[in-house]
Design a protein around this motif. Sequence first.
Motif, PDB file in Angstrom:
ATOM      1  N   LEU A  86       2.078  -3.015 -20.060  1.00 41.87           N
ATOM      2  CA  LEU A  86       2.927  -3.857 -20.903  1.00 41.87           C
ATOM      3  C   LEU A  86       3.654  -3.029 -21.958  1.00 41.87           C
ATOM      4  O   LEU A  86       4.866  -3.188 -22.166  1.00 41.87           O
ATOM      5  CB  LEU A  86       2.086  -4.950 -21.559  1.00 41.87           C
ATOM      6  N   ILE A  87       2.937  -2.137 -22.627  1.00 41.43           N
ATOM      7  CA  ILE A  87       3.582  -1.329 -23.666  1.00 41.43           C
ATOM      8  C   ILE A  87       4.580  -0.353 -23.055  1.00 41.43           C
ATOM      9  O   ILE A  87       5.614  -0.038 -23.646  1.00 41.43           O
ATOM     10  CB  ILE A  87       2.527  -0.588 -24.526  1.00 41.43           C
ATOM     11  N   ALA A  88       4.316   0.115 -21.820  1.00 37.68           N
ATOM     12  CA  ALA A  88       5.269   0.993 -21.144  1.00 37.68           C
ATOM     13  C   ALA A  88       6.562   0.249 -20.824  1.00 37.68           C
ATOM     14  O   ALA A  88       7.662   0.802 -20.968  1.00 37.68           O
ATOM     15  CB  ALA A  88       4.647   1.556 -19.872  1.00 37.68           C
ATOM     16  N   LEU A  89       6.456  -1.015 -20.410  1.00 39.39           N
ATOM     17  CA  LEU A  89       7.647  -1.814 -20.135  1.00 39.39           C
ATOM     18  C   LEU A  89       8.431  -2.087 -21.416  1.00 39.39           C
ATOM     19  O   LEU A  89       9.668  -2.107 -21.405  1.00 39.39           O
ATOM     20  CB  LEU A  89       7.252  -3.135 -19.461  1.00 39.39           C
ATOM     21  N   GLN A  90       7.727  -2.291 -22.524  1.00 35.00           N
ATOM     22  CA  GLN A  90       8.416  -2.474 -23.808  1.00 35.00           C
ATOM     23  C   GLN A  90       9.237  -1.233 -24.136  1.00 35.00           C
ATOM     24  O   GLN A  90      10.406  -1.325 -24.533  1.00 35.00           O
ATOM     25  CB  GLN A  90       7.402  -2.745 -24.910  1.00 35.00           C
ATOM     26  N   GLY A  91       8.626  -0.073 -24.014  1.00 29.55           N
ATOM     27  CA  GLY A  91       9.347   1.159 -24.318  1.00 29.55           C
ATOM     28  C   GLY A  91      10.514   1.401 -23.382  1.00 29.55           C
ATOM     29  O   GLY A  91      11.545   1.933 -23.792  1.00 29.55           O
TER      30      GLY A  91
ATOM     31  N   LEU B  58       1.257 -22.686 -23.809  1.00 23.47           N
ATOM     32  CA  LEU B  58       1.814 -21.344 -23.835  1.00 23.47           C
ATOM     33  C   LEU B  58       0.818 -20.323 -23.319  1.00 23.47           C
ATOM     34  O   LEU B  58      -0.389 -20.445 -23.519  1.00 23.47           O
ATOM     35  CB  LEU B  58       2.223 -20.963 -25.254  1.00 23.47           C
ATOM     36  N   SER B  59       1.347 -19.289 -22.675  1.00 24.68           N
ATOM     37  CA  SER B  59       0.518 -18.167 -22.268  1.00 24.68           C
ATOM     38  C   SER B  59       0.172 -17.332 -23.491  1.00 24.68           C
ATOM     39  O   SER B  59       0.697 -17.551 -24.596  1.00 24.68           O
ATOM     40  CB  SER B  59       1.272 -17.289 -21.265  1.00 24.68           C
ATOM     41  N   GLU B  60      -0.718 -16.381 -23.295  1.00 28.08           N
ATOM     42  CA  GLU B  60      -0.929 -15.384 -24.333  1.00 28.08           C
ATOM     43  C   GLU B  60       0.387 -14.642 -24.558  1.00 28.08           C
ATOM     44  O   GLU B  60       1.177 -14.463 -23.623  1.00 28.08           O
ATOM     45  CB  GLU B  60      -2.028 -14.400 -23.922  1.00 28.08           C
ATOM     46  N   PRO B  61       0.674 -14.207 -25.785  1.00 28.51           N
ATOM     47  CA  PRO B  61       1.954 -13.534 -26.041  1.00 28.51           C
ATOM     48  C   PRO B  61       2.052 -12.188 -25.330  1.00 28.51           C
ATOM     49  O   PRO B  61       1.055 -11.502 -25.149  1.00 28.51           O
ATOM     50  CB  PRO B  61       1.967 -13.366 -27.563  1.00 28.51           C
ATOM     51  N   TYR B  62       3.263 -11.837 -24.928  1.00 27.40           N
ATOM     52  CA  TYR B  62       3.484 -10.546 -24.281  1.00 27.40           C
ATOM     53  C   TYR B  62       4.415  -9.644 -25.085  1.00 27.40           C
ATOM     54  O   TYR B  62       4.659  -8.504 -24.705  1.00 27.40           O
ATOM     55  CB  TYR B  62       4.038 -10.742 -22.856  1.00 27.40           C
TER      56      TYR B  62
ATOM     57  N   ILE C 183       3.784  -9.316 -13.113  1.00 27.69           N
ATOM     58  CA  ILE C 183       2.795 -10.400 -13.007  1.00 27.69           C
ATOM     59  C   ILE C 183       2.778 -10.960 -11.592  1.00 27.69           C
ATOM     60  O   ILE C 183       1.710 -11.162 -10.993  1.00 27.69           O
ATOM     61  CB  ILE C 183       3.108 -11.518 -14.019  1.00 27.69           C
ATOM     62  N   ALA C 184       3.968 -11.216 -11.028  1.00 27.73           N
ATOM     63  CA  ALA C 184       4.050 -11.774  -9.679  1.00 27.73           C
ATOM     64  C   ALA C 184       3.433 -10.829  -8.656  1.00 27.73           C
ATOM     65  O   ALA C 184       2.756 -11.281  -7.709  1.00 27.73           O
ATOM     66  CB  ALA C 184       5.511 -12.059  -9.336  1.00 27.73           C
ATOM     67  N   LYS C 185       3.643  -9.531  -8.838  1.00 29.89           N
ATOM     68  CA  LYS C 185       3.064  -8.548  -7.918  1.00 29.89           C
ATOM     69  C   LYS C 185       1.541  -8.575  -7.981  1.00 29.89           C
ATOM     70  O   LYS C 185       0.869  -8.560  -6.947  1.00 29.89           O
ATOM     71  CB  LYS C 185       3.576  -7.150  -8.272  1.00 29.89           C
TER      72      LYS C 185
ATOM     73  N   ALA D   7      -3.799 -17.914 -14.775  1.00 34.11           N
ATOM     74  CA  ALA D   7      -3.561 -16.746 -13.918  1.00 34.11           C
ATOM     75  C   ALA D   7      -2.617 -15.756 -14.595  1.00 34.11           C
ATOM     76  O   ALA D   7      -2.833 -14.536 -14.549  1.00 34.11           O
ATOM     77  CB  ALA D   7      -2.983 -17.205 -12.575  1.00 34.11           C
ATOM     78  N   PHE D   8      -1.559 -16.273 -15.233  1.00 31.78           N
ATOM     79  CA  PHE D   8      -0.646 -15.400 -15.978  1.00 31.78           C
ATOM     80  C   PHE D   8      -1.396 -14.678 -17.096  1.00 31.78           C
ATOM     81  O   PHE D   8      -1.180 -13.487 -17.336  1.00 31.78           O
ATOM     82  CB  PHE D   8       0.512 -16.227 -16.555  1.00 31.78           C
ATOM     83  N   ASN D   9      -2.287 -15.399 -17.790  1.00 29.62           N
ATOM     84  CA  ASN D   9      -3.041 -14.780 -18.877  1.00 29.62           C
ATOM     85  C   ASN D   9      -3.921 -13.638 -18.364  1.00 29.62           C
ATOM     86  O   ASN D   9      -4.053 -12.599 -19.023  1.00 29.62           O
ATOM     87  CB  ASN D   9      -3.897 -15.821 -19.590  1.00 29.62           C
ATOM     88  N   ARG D  10      -4.528 -13.828 -17.204  1.00 29.72           N
ATOM     89  CA  ARG D  10      -5.357 -12.757 -16.639  1.00 29.72           C
ATOM     90  C   ARG D  10      -4.508 -11.528 -16.315  1.00 29.72           C
ATOM     91  O   ARG D  10      -4.910 -10.390 -16.597  1.00 29.72           O
ATOM     92  CB  ARG D  10      -6.071 -13.253 -15.382  1.00 29.72           C
ATOM     93  N   ALA D  11      -3.334 -11.757 -15.733  1.00 24.36           N
ATOM     94  CA  ALA D  11      -2.456 -10.639 -15.399  1.00 24.36           C
ATOM     95  C   ALA D  11      -1.963  -9.923 -16.655  1.00 24.36           C
ATOM     96  O   ALA D  11      -1.923  -8.687 -16.703  1.00 24.36           O
ATOM     97  CB  ALA D  11      -1.271 -11.137 -14.565  1.00 24.36           C
ATOM     98  N   LEU D  12      -1.597 -10.698 -17.674  1.00 24.04           N
ATOM     99  CA  LEU D  12      -1.135 -10.096 -18.933  1.00 24.04           C
ATOM    100  C   LEU D  12      -2.242  -9.281 -19.590  1.00 24.04           C
ATOM    101  O   LEU D  12      -1.990  -8.194 -20.145  1.00 24.04           O
ATOM    102  CB  LEU D  12      -0.637 -11.183 -19.886  1.00 24.04           C
ATOM    103  N   ALA D  13      -3.477  -9.779 -19.548  1.00 20.75           N
ATOM    104  CA  ALA D  13      -4.609  -9.044 -20.128  1.00 20.75           C
ATOM    105  C   ALA D  13      -4.805  -7.718 -19.414  1.00 20.75           C
ATOM    106  O   ALA D  13      -5.056  -6.675 -20.052  1.00 20.75           O
ATOM    107  CB  ALA D  13      -5.875  -9.892 -20.050  1.00 20.75           C
ATOM    108  N   GLU D  14      -4.678  -7.713 -18.094  1.00 21.59           N
ATOM    109  CA  GLU D  14      -4.789  -6.469 -17.327  1.00 21.59           C
ATOM    110  C   GLU D  14      -3.677  -5.499 -17.701  1.00 21.59           C
ATOM    111  O   GLU D  14      -3.913  -4.298 -17.858  1.00 21.59           O
ATOM    112  CB  GLU D  14      -4.721  -6.772 -15.833  1.00 21.59           C
ATOM    113  N   MET D  15      -2.461  -6.024 -17.845  1.00 21.12           N
ATOM    114  CA  MET D  15      -1.316  -5.179 -18.180  1.00 21.12           C
ATOM    115  C   MET D  15      -1.445  -4.570 -19.565  1.00 21.12           C
ATOM    116  O   MET D  15      -0.969  -3.459 -19.817  1.00 21.12           O
ATOM    117  CB  MET D  15      -0.031  -5.999 -18.066  1.00 21.12           C
ATOM    118  N   LYS D  16      -2.072  -5.308 -20.487  1.00 23.41           N
ATOM    119  CA  LYS D  16      -2.326  -4.756 -21.820  1.00 23.41           C
ATOM    120  C   LYS D  16      -3.379  -3.662 -21.761  1.00 23.41           C
ATOM    121  O   LYS D  16      -3.253  -2.609 -22.407  1.00 23.41           O
ATOM    122  CB  LYS D  16      -2.761  -5.868 -22.772  1.00 23.41           C
ATOM    123  N   ARG D  17      -4.449  -3.884 -20.978  1.00 20.92           N
ATOM    124  CA  ARG D  17      -5.541  -2.910 -20.906  1.00 20.92           C
ATOM    125  C   ARG D  17      -5.099  -1.607 -20.245  1.00 20.92           C
ATOM    126  O   ARG D  17      -5.479  -0.521 -20.700  1.00 20.92           O
ATOM    127  CB  ARG D  17      -6.721  -3.501 -20.125  1.00 20.92           C
TER     128      ARG D  17
END
Length: 284
Positions: A141-146, A267-271, A216-218, A127-137
Motif C-alpha cells: 500500500l505504501i509503495a503504491l502511494q509513493g 466503510l472499509s478500513e482507510p487506505y 485487491i481484486a488480484k 474481504a476488502f479489509n483483509r486484503a487492505l490489511a495484507e497490503m499494509k503489512r
Amino acid sequence: MKKVLFALLILLVFVPSAFAARHKVGMVERLNVTPEEFMKIITETPNIVVMANNTTRPEFSFYRSMNEMIMALKAGEIDEMLMPETVVDYMLDLHPEYVINCIVITRDTPFLLSFGFSEKNKELAEAFNRALAEMKRDGTLIALQGRYIMGTNTAMFEESTIANLKASVPPESIVFRKFDDAPEIKIAVTGDMPPIDYIAADGSAQGFNAAVLAEIAKRLGLNVKLQNIESGARAAMLASGRSDAVFWFEHRRGSKIFHDAPKGVILSEPYYEFDTFYHLKPAD
C-alpha cells in the motif's frame, strides 16, 4: 446630522465585512451535510487551521463533479475551489492560470479515504479489509502511494527512491487481471480527482485508487467492472444495488460530522489519509 454621518463613517472603517459580499467557495459534493452546515463545521471545529490571503467568511457551494466545479469557476459563480492536497499539483499543471489562495490544515485528525459498501455487502467489505490489511503489512500500500501520488506520504522513503518512483510512474492505464469463472464486482468511481483517481477519455482507469483496487481484486480473485459516476451519485448507486462498492468516501476518524457516508453505507478500513486542503482561484 453630523453625529449620524460620523457614526456611519465609523461603521465603514471598522466593520467593512458587514458590507462585503460573501466569498464563494466551491467543493465536490458531500453526502451527509449541506453547504451551510459545512460552513458552520469549518468555522466552529477545533484544530482546523486556515492560512488565507483573505479574511472574508466563505459561502460554500457543492458540485457533483470536479469538471462541473471548474465550469462554475470559469463562469464566475464561485471565487475559489476547495480540493485535497493530492489534486492540487495536477490542477495547477493543467490550469496554470490558477493560484493557491488559501491553505486549510486539519490538525490531529486527518481525513481518510475508504471504500463504501451497502450494508447488504458486509461480506465483501470484510474481504476488502483483509486484503487492505495484507497490503499494509507487506508494504504494497505504501509503495503504491509513493508510485502514484508522487510525493505525498513518502517520508519513509530515501530521497533517491522517491525520485525513482516518480520517474517510473507509467502513463498507461491500470490493468485489471481477468479470472476465469470468477465473480464480477461493480465498482463506481468518480474518475475526476487525479492522481487519486482518473477515468481517461477512452474509459480506461488510471491513478492510485485504480491501482489499489486492481491489487485487491488480484488478491481476492475477483473480476472488476468500473462504473464512471458523479460524486453525488455514490449513495444512490449503492442503495439501488447497481454498484457493489464505491470509492472514494472521505471521513475523519471519530468525527460524525465529517463522516461522508449516509445511513445504510458501511466503510472499509482507510487506505489513504491526508490533512491539507487548498483553495485555488484564477490569478489576478
